[in-house]
Design a protein around this motif. Structure first.
Motif, PDB file in Angstrom:
ATOM      1  N   VAL A 194       0.833  -1.208   0.000  1.00  0.00           N
ATOM      2  CA  VAL A 194       0.000   0.000   0.000  1.00  0.00           C
ATOM      3  C   VAL A 194       0.862   1.251   0.000  1.00  0.00           C
ATOM      4  N   ARG A 195       1.953   1.252   0.760  1.00  0.00           N
ATOM      5  CA  ARG A 195       2.850   2.407   0.769  1.00  0.00           C
ATOM      6  C   ARG A 195       3.454   2.651  -0.614  1.00  0.00           C
ATOM      7  N   ALA A 196       3.769   1.568  -1.313  1.00  0.00           N
ATOM      8  CA  ALA A 196       4.392   1.698  -2.633  1.00  0.00           C
ATOM      9  C   ALA A 196       3.397   2.135  -3.701  1.00  0.00           C
ATOM     10  N   GLU A 197       2.137   1.679  -3.593  1.00  0.00           N
ATOM     11  CA  GLU A 197       1.141   2.006  -4.620  1.00  0.00           C
ATOM     12  C   GLU A 197      -0.209   2.296  -3.978  1.00  0.00           C
ATOM     13  N   PRO A 198      -0.321   3.437  -3.302  1.00  0.00           N
ATOM     14  CA  PRO A 198      -1.558   3.742  -2.569  1.00  0.00           C
ATOM     15  C   PRO A 198      -2.773   3.971  -3.461  1.00  0.00           C
ATOM     16  N   ALA A 199      -2.563   4.297  -4.722  1.00  0.00           N
ATOM     17  CA  ALA A 199      -3.704   4.509  -5.612  1.00  0.00           C
ATOM     18  C   ALA A 199      -4.361   3.176  -6.000  1.00  0.00           C
ATOM     19  N   ARG A 200      -3.578   2.106  -6.012  1.00  0.00           N
ATOM     20  CA  ARG A 200      -4.090   0.799  -6.457  1.00  0.00           C
ATOM     21  C   ARG A 200      -4.565  -0.076  -5.310  1.00  0.00           C
ATOM     22  N   PHE A 201      -3.955   0.086  -4.134  1.00  0.00           N
ATOM     23  CA  PHE A 201      -4.204  -0.856  -3.050  1.00  0.00           C
ATOM     24  C   PHE A 201      -4.609  -0.139  -1.767  1.00  0.00           C
ATOM     25  N   THR A 202      -5.304  -0.874  -0.905  1.00  0.00           N
ATOM     26  CA  THR A 202      -5.723  -0.333   0.383  1.00  0.00           C
ATOM     27  C   THR A 202      -5.813  -1.456   1.411  1.00  0.00           C
ATOM     28  N   LEU A 203      -5.721  -1.074   2.671  1.00  0.00           N
ATOM     29  CA  LEU A 203      -5.989  -1.997   3.775  1.00  0.00           C
ATOM     30  C   LEU A 203      -7.290  -1.628   4.481  1.00  0.00           C
ATOM     31  N   THR A 204      -8.026  -0.655   3.924  1.00  0.00           N
ATOM     32  CA  THR A 204      -9.277  -0.195   4.509  1.00  0.00           C
ATOM     33  C   THR A 204     -10.420  -1.118   4.109  1.00  0.00           C
ATOM     34  N   PHE A 205     -11.104  -1.673   5.089  1.00  0.00           N
ATOM     35  CA  PHE A 205     -12.153  -2.641   4.796  1.00  0.00           C
ATOM     36  C   PHE A 205     -13.471  -1.972   4.418  1.00  0.00           C
ATOM     37  N   ARG A 206     -13.663  -0.724   4.820  1.00  0.00           N
ATOM     38  CA  ARG A 206     -14.891  -0.025   4.458  1.00  0.00           C
ATOM     39  C   ARG A 206     -14.994   0.079   2.936  1.00  0.00           C
ATOM     40  N   LYS A 207     -16.118  -0.338   2.363  1.00  0.00           N
ATOM     41  CA  LYS A 207     -16.245  -0.405   0.909  1.00  0.00           C
ATOM     42  C   LYS A 207     -16.341   0.972   0.259  1.00  0.00           C
ATOM     43  N   ALA A 208     -16.992   1.911   0.933  1.00  0.00           N
ATOM     44  CA  ALA A 208     -17.137   3.246   0.366  1.00  0.00           C
ATOM     45  C   ALA A 208     -15.768   3.905   0.217  1.00  0.00           C
ATOM     46  N   GLY A 209     -15.476   4.385  -0.981  1.00  0.00           N
ATOM     47  CA  GLY A 209     -14.224   5.087  -1.225  1.00  0.00           C
ATOM     48  C   GLY A 209     -13.120   4.230  -1.813  1.00  0.00           C
ATOM     49  N   ARG A 210     -13.334   2.917  -1.890  1.00  0.00           N
ATOM     50  CA  ARG A 210     -12.286   2.065  -2.480  1.00  0.00           C
ATOM     51  C   ARG A 210     -12.793   1.350  -3.738  1.00  0.00           C
ATOM     52  N   GLU A 211     -13.678   2.019  -4.463  1.00  0.00           N
ATOM     53  CA  GLU A 211     -14.269   1.410  -5.652  1.00  0.00           C
ATOM     54  C   GLU A 211     -13.226   1.049  -6.709  1.00  0.00           C
ATOM     55  N   ARG A 212     -12.125   1.839  -6.772  1.00  0.00           N
ATOM     56  CA  ARG A 212     -11.092   1.599  -7.790  1.00  0.00           C
ATOM     57  C   ARG A 212      -9.824   0.999  -7.198  1.00  0.00           C
ATOM     58  N   GLN A 213      -9.932   0.493  -5.994  1.00  0.00           N
ATOM     59  CA  GLN A 213      -8.764  -0.068  -5.322  1.00  0.00           C
ATOM     60  C   GLN A 213      -8.979  -1.548  -5.009  1.00  0.00           C
ATOM     61  N   ILE A 214      -7.880  -2.223  -4.741  1.00  0.00           N
ATOM     62  CA  ILE A 214      -7.917  -3.616  -4.329  1.00  0.00           C
ATOM     63  C   ILE A 214      -7.570  -3.687  -2.853  1.00  0.00           C
ATOM     64  N   LEU A 215      -8.484  -4.253  -2.075  1.00  0.00           N
ATOM     65  CA  LEU A 215      -8.224  -4.473  -0.649  1.00  0.00           C
ATOM     66  C   LEU A 215      -7.299  -5.667  -0.486  1.00  0.00           C
ATOM     67  N   ILE A 216      -6.216  -5.488   0.253  1.00  0.00           N
ATOM     68  CA  ILE A 216      -5.366  -6.621   0.622  1.00  0.00           C
ATOM     69  C   ILE A 216      -5.828  -7.089   1.997  1.00  0.00           C
ATOM     70  N   ASP A 217      -6.672  -8.101   1.998  1.00  0.00           N
ATOM     71  CA  ASP A 217      -7.264  -8.607   3.234  1.00  0.00           C
ATOM     72  C   ASP A 217      -6.309  -9.626   3.852  1.00  0.00           C
ATOM     73  N   TYR A 218      -5.717  -9.231   4.973  1.00  0.00           N
ATOM     74  CA  TYR A 218      -4.764 -10.102   5.674  1.00  0.00           C
ATOM     75  C   TYR A 218      -5.401 -10.776   6.895  1.00  0.00           C
ATOM     76  N   LEU A 219      -6.654 -10.458   7.183  1.00  0.00           N
ATOM     77  CA  LEU A 219      -7.278 -10.939   8.419  1.00  0.00           C
ATOM     78  C   LEU A 219      -7.628 -12.414   8.396  1.00  0.00           C
ATOM     79  N   ARG A 220      -7.474 -13.066   7.244  1.00  0.00           N
ATOM     80  CA  ARG A 220      -7.677 -14.518   7.206  1.00  0.00           C
ATOM     81  C   ARG A 220      -6.586 -15.250   7.989  1.00  0.00           C
ATOM     82  N   ASN A 221      -5.593 -14.515   8.446  1.00  0.00           N
ATOM     83  CA  ASN A 221      -4.510 -15.109   9.223  1.00  0.00           C
ATOM     84  C   ASN A 221      -4.672 -14.833  10.708  1.00  0.00           C
ATOM     85  N   ASN A 222      -5.878 -14.445  11.107  1.00  0.00           N
ATOM     86  CA  ASN A 222      -6.138 -14.070  12.497  1.00  0.00           C
ATOM     87  C   ASN A 222      -6.716 -15.270  13.249  1.00  0.00           C
TER      88      ASN A 222
END
Length: 222
Positions: A194-222
């Motif tokens: 996300v730091r390297a490419e903030p326009a393409r990726f996000t760690l924010t789970f809220r759907k509003a505002g990330r219509e053009r981004q890819i969420l990297i969901d890491y919580l499956r490791n919790n």
């Protein structure tokens, strides 16, 4: 009983085999069971000996569905949860997988650890979840980017589809580290991307505002 009401797949008798599980695709319970049987060489190693969380749609996906963790069939394992001890379903062979289709299970979600070593995962998963305006080619490119990042760390991975619009990137591990360290590592990898490419990726789970981004969901490791 009519012939259409009788079917046996992998030794498992199916009730209502012609019931449409996926009405729009005209896929029946029998076809789903036969599909599982056809990919038995691939699916059994993926699910065997792992506690399962299941999406239960007994009348097909057009009717109400619910997630099922505690099932009263097949092999079960008792796992201490936050407030109680739950019994999770475990399957170790193709007969068990086909039995899931008979029960009306349409999604099979596996733990990252096995019953023999519940507290130490033997894989890490990143779920690449695209917003509605992200195309499939961009999702594939994101998977390749994550693969390259992991390669720089000396880790090899494999990819699987999710049943939705995204991809799961999976790294197999020797089960030596606890869940907390695996979660910390998976989050750190996501943060670096996300730091390297903030326009393409996000760690924010809220759907509003990330219509053009890819969420990297890491919580499956919790």
């Amino acid at each position: 009983m009519p012939v259409s009401e009788r079917a046996i797949v992998a030794g498992v008798r199916l009730s209502h085999p012609d019931r449409l599980i996926y009405p729009e695709l005209e896929i029946s319970k029998r076809q789903l069971a036969e599909y599982f049987h056809g990919i038995r060489a691939w699916i059994v190693p993926h699910v065997e000996a792992r506690p399962l969380t299941l999406l239960h749609c007994p009348a097909g996906i057009a009717s109400p569905c619910h997630y099922l963790k505690h099932a009263m069939a097949l092999r079960r394992v008792r796992i201490k949860e936050k407030t109680k001890v739950g019994e999770y379903l475990v399957t170790d062979n193709i007969e068990g997988v086909v039995s899931l289709a008979q029960m009306g299970i349409v999604e099979i979600h596996t733990w990252n650890s096995t019953c023999e070593d519940l507290e130490r995962p033997n894989r890490i998963v990143w779920d690449l979840d695209p917003g509605p305006e992200v195309g499939w080619k961009d999702v594939v490119a994101a998977g390749k980017l994550l693969r390259d990042v992991l390669a720089t760390l000396g880790l090899r991975c494999w990819v699987k589809t999710t049943g939705g619009n995204g991809l799961h990137v999976v790294v197999p591990l020797r089960p030596t580290l606890p869940w907390t360290q695996c979660l910390e590592f998976s989050r750190a990898v996501g943060e670096a991307i996300v730091r390297a490419e903030p326009a393409r990726f996000t760690l924010t789970f809220r759907k509003a505002g990330r219509e053009r981004q890819i969420l990297i969901d890491y919580l499956r490791n919790n």
